[in-house]
Scaffold this motif. Structure first.
Motif, PDB file in Angstrom:
ATOM      1  N   LEU A   1      32.391  -7.568  -6.891  1.00  0.00           N
ATOM      2  CA  LEU A   1      31.979  -6.359  -6.173  1.00  0.00           C
ATOM      3  C   LEU A   1      33.006  -5.241  -6.300  1.00  0.00           C
ATOM      4  CD1 LEU A   1      30.402  -8.071  -3.059  1.00  0.00           C
ATOM      5  CD2 LEU A   1      29.244  -7.175  -5.097  1.00  0.00           C
ATOM      6  N   ILE A   2      34.275  -5.586  -6.490  1.00  0.00           N
ATOM      7  CA  ILE A   2      35.301  -4.561  -6.745  1.00  0.00           C
ATOM      8  C   ILE A   2      35.068  -3.930  -8.107  1.00  0.00           C
ATOM      9  CG2 ILE A   2      37.768  -4.232  -7.226  1.00  0.00           C
ATOM     10  CD1 ILE A   2      38.273  -6.323  -4.960  1.00  0.00           C
ATOM     11  N   LYS A   3      34.751  -4.759  -9.110  1.00  0.00           N
ATOM     12  CA  LYS A   3      34.482  -4.240 -10.457  1.00  0.00           C
ATOM     13  C   LYS A   3      33.141  -3.512 -10.544  1.00  0.00           C
ATOM     14  CE  LYS A   3      36.970  -7.918 -12.849  1.00  0.00           C
ATOM     15  NZ  LYS A   3      36.811  -9.116 -13.692  1.00  0.00           N
ATOM     16  N   HIS A   4      32.192  -3.926  -9.700  1.00  0.00           N
ATOM     17  CA  HIS A   4      30.832  -3.367  -9.716  1.00  0.00           C
ATOM     18  C   HIS A   4      30.422  -2.974  -8.299  1.00  0.00           C
ATOM     19  CE1 HIS A   4      30.273  -4.758 -13.832  1.00  0.00           C
ATOM     20  NE2 HIS A   4      30.862  -5.878 -13.447  1.00  0.00           N
ATOM     21  N   PRO A   5      31.020  -1.922  -7.750  1.00  0.00           N
ATOM     22  CA  PRO A   5      30.707  -1.550  -6.366  1.00  0.00           C
ATOM     23  C   PRO A   5      29.232  -1.210  -6.161  1.00  0.00           C
ATOM     24  CG  PRO A   5      32.044   0.144  -7.439  1.00  0.00           C
ATOM     25  CD  PRO A   5      31.988  -1.021  -8.370  1.00  0.00           C
ATOM     26  N   GLU A   6      28.535  -0.858  -7.216  1.00  0.00           N
ATOM     27  CA  GLU A   6      27.100  -0.553  -7.102  1.00  0.00           C
ATOM     28  C   GLU A   6      26.275  -1.796  -6.770  1.00  0.00           C
ATOM     29  OE1 GLU A   6      27.737  -1.576 -11.468  1.00  0.00           O
ATOM     30  OE2 GLU A   6      28.890  -0.630  -9.889  1.00  0.00           O
ATOM     31  N   HIS A   7      26.845  -2.990  -6.943  1.00  0.00           N
ATOM     32  CA  HIS A   7      26.143  -4.233  -6.622  1.00  0.00           C
ATOM     33  C   HIS A   7      26.331  -4.659  -5.168  1.00  0.00           C
ATOM     34  CE1 HIS A   7      26.148  -5.663 -11.108  1.00  0.00           C
ATOM     35  NE2 HIS A   7      25.372  -4.619 -10.899  1.00  0.00           N
ATOM     36  N   ALA A   8      27.280  -4.044  -4.462  1.00  0.00           N
ATOM     37  CA  ALA A   8      27.568  -4.431  -3.073  1.00  0.00           C
ATOM     38  C   ALA A   8      26.322  -4.236  -2.204  1.00  0.00           C
ATOM     39  CB  ALA A   8      28.728  -3.624  -2.516  1.00  0.00           C
ATOM     40  N   GLY A   9      25.886  -5.311  -1.580  1.00  0.00           N
ATOM     41  CA  GLY A   9      24.733  -5.258  -0.691  1.00  0.00           C
ATOM     42  C   GLY A   9      23.389  -5.208  -1.393  1.00  0.00           C
ATOM     43  N   GLU A  10      23.382  -5.101  -2.709  1.00  0.00           N
ATOM     44  CA  GLU A  10      22.110  -5.016  -3.449  1.00  0.00           C
ATOM     45  C   GLU A  10      21.485  -6.384  -3.642  1.00  0.00           C
ATOM     46  OE1 GLU A  10      20.185  -2.495  -4.730  1.00  0.00           O
ATOM     47  OE2 GLU A  10      21.495  -1.189  -3.575  1.00  0.00           O
ATOM     48  N   VAL A  11      20.181  -6.447  -3.476  1.00  0.00           N
ATOM     49  CA  VAL A  11      19.407  -7.643  -3.784  1.00  0.00           C
ATOM     50  C   VAL A  11      18.493  -7.260  -4.943  1.00  0.00           C
ATOM     51  CG1 VAL A  11      17.712  -9.313  -2.958  1.00  0.00           C
ATOM     52  CG2 VAL A  11      19.501  -8.477  -1.405  1.00  0.00           C
ATOM     53  N   PHE A  12      18.672  -7.949  -6.061  1.00  0.00           N
ATOM     54  CA  PHE A  12      17.881  -7.684  -7.254  1.00  0.00           C
ATOM     55  C   PHE A  12      16.690  -8.641  -7.277  1.00  0.00           C
ATOM     56  CE2 PHE A  12      22.325  -6.650  -8.110  1.00  0.00           C
ATOM     57  CZ  PHE A  12      22.191  -5.312  -8.414  1.00  0.00           C
ATOM     58  N   VAL A  13      15.568  -8.164  -7.805  1.00  0.00           N
ATOM     59  CA  VAL A  13      14.338  -8.958  -7.811  1.00  0.00           C
ATOM     60  C   VAL A  13      13.791  -9.054  -9.229  1.00  0.00           C
ATOM     61  CG1 VAL A  13      11.964  -9.135  -6.955  1.00  0.00           C
ATOM     62  CG2 VAL A  13      13.771  -8.264  -5.455  1.00  0.00           C
ATOM     63  N   ALA A  14      13.503 -10.285  -9.633  1.00  0.00           N
ATOM     64  CA  ALA A  14      12.857 -10.542 -10.919  1.00  0.00           C
ATOM     65  C   ALA A  14      11.534 -11.242 -10.640  1.00  0.00           C
ATOM     66  CB  ALA A  14      13.742 -11.422 -11.789  1.00  0.00           C
ATOM     67  N   GLU A  15      10.489 -10.810 -11.321  1.00  0.00           N
ATOM     68  CA  GLU A  15       9.189 -11.462 -11.230  1.00  0.00           C
ATOM     69  C   GLU A  15       8.838 -11.981 -12.610  1.00  0.00           C
ATOM     70  OE1 GLU A  15       6.089  -9.422  -9.129  1.00  0.00           O
ATOM     71  OE2 GLU A  15       7.547  -8.379  -7.857  1.00  0.00           O
ATOM     72  N   ILE A  16       8.342 -13.220 -12.646  1.00  0.00           N
ATOM     73  CA  ILE A  16       8.057 -13.858 -13.932  1.00  0.00           C
ATOM     74  C   ILE A  16       6.960 -14.903 -13.738  1.00  0.00           C
ATOM     75  CG2 ILE A  16       9.930 -15.540 -13.566  1.00  0.00           C
ATOM     76  CD1 ILE A  16      10.438 -15.416 -16.619  1.00  0.00           C
ATOM     77  N   PRO A  17       6.060 -15.034 -14.698  1.00  0.00           N
ATOM     78  CA  PRO A  17       5.080 -16.119 -14.613  1.00  0.00           C
ATOM     79  C   PRO A  17       5.798 -17.475 -14.601  1.00  0.00           C
ATOM     80  CG  PRO A  17       4.409 -14.507 -16.262  1.00  0.00           C
ATOM     81  CD  PRO A  17       5.818 -14.165 -15.859  1.00  0.00           C
ATOM     82  N   THR A  18       5.290 -18.394 -13.804  1.00  0.00           N
ATOM     83  CA  THR A  18       5.918 -19.715 -13.680  1.00  0.00           C
ATOM     84  C   THR A  18       6.024 -20.404 -15.034  1.00  0.00           C
ATOM     85  OG1 THR A  18       5.026 -19.898 -11.444  1.00  0.00           O
ATOM     86  CG2 THR A  18       5.794 -21.936 -12.476  1.00  0.00           C
TER      87      THR A  18
END
Length: 184
Positions: A144-161
């Motif tokens: 998070l120090i190297k990538h402060p833009e990721h702090a608190g972010e939840v990323f979402v991926a959608e994919i067929p099973t």
């Protein structure tokens, strides 16, 4: 198998499986019992802290995930009115609590628990019919120090099973093939 090969320098070949927008794995060079495995989901490089997998343990964990999903496992979003991001945050809210019920609820959705290669990311998986929704959050302070833009972010991926399971099974096949070439 849905495998793309891209030549690298030297005798090793890099194998890319999947789509980095949803989920992808790249298998590269070997170092004895370790192999470079880079994983992406939602366009994020997940293995940025440690991409050298101990193949014996890693392949078993990946194979277990594929078998779990192939058997129909995976639950839908538990809080119907919440978005995947809000659900992820709610599951994490009491992540350190000793409440067994909360722990059991969280553990029912945790995914990508594949050892040191993926332990820098907290991930949850929700099944919606024949599609999967995977939420991801980086948690290590160094990251998070190297990538402060990721702090608190939840990323979402959608994919067929079927696509996700196929990538996991292909990943295991590639690892097995590489191991067999090095250790006949």
């Amino acid at each position: 198998m849905r495998i793309k090969h891209r030549a690298c320098e030297g005798p090793d070949v890099t194998t890319v499986l999947g789509d980095k927008h949803r989920f992808a794995a790249e298998v590269g060079e070997w170092d004895h019992l370790l192999c470079r495995v880079d994983l992406w989901a939602a366009e994020r490089w997940l293995t940025c802290d440690d991409n050298m997998a101990f193949v014996t343990q890693f392949r078993l964990a990946v194979l277990d995930t594929a078998a779990w999903l192939r058997s129909g496992q995976g639950a839908p979003l538990p809080f119907g009115s919440l978005s995947p991001q809000a659900t992820h945050r709610r599951l994490m809210l009491r992540a350190g609590a000793d409440d067994e019920t909360e722990y059991e609820l969280r553990s029912r959705f945790q995914v990508l628990i594949w050892g040191p290669t993926t332990d820098n990311v907290t991930a949850h998986l929700f099944r919606d019919g024949d599609r999967l929704v995977i939420t991801l959050q980086f948690w290590r302070a160094e990251h998070l120090i190297k990538h402060p833009e990721h702090a608190g972010e939840v990323f979402v991926a959608e994919i067929p099973t079927t696509e996700f399971v196929g990538i996991l099974e292909d990943l295991v096949a590639v690892l097995d093939g590489g191991r067999n070439q090095r250790h006949p």
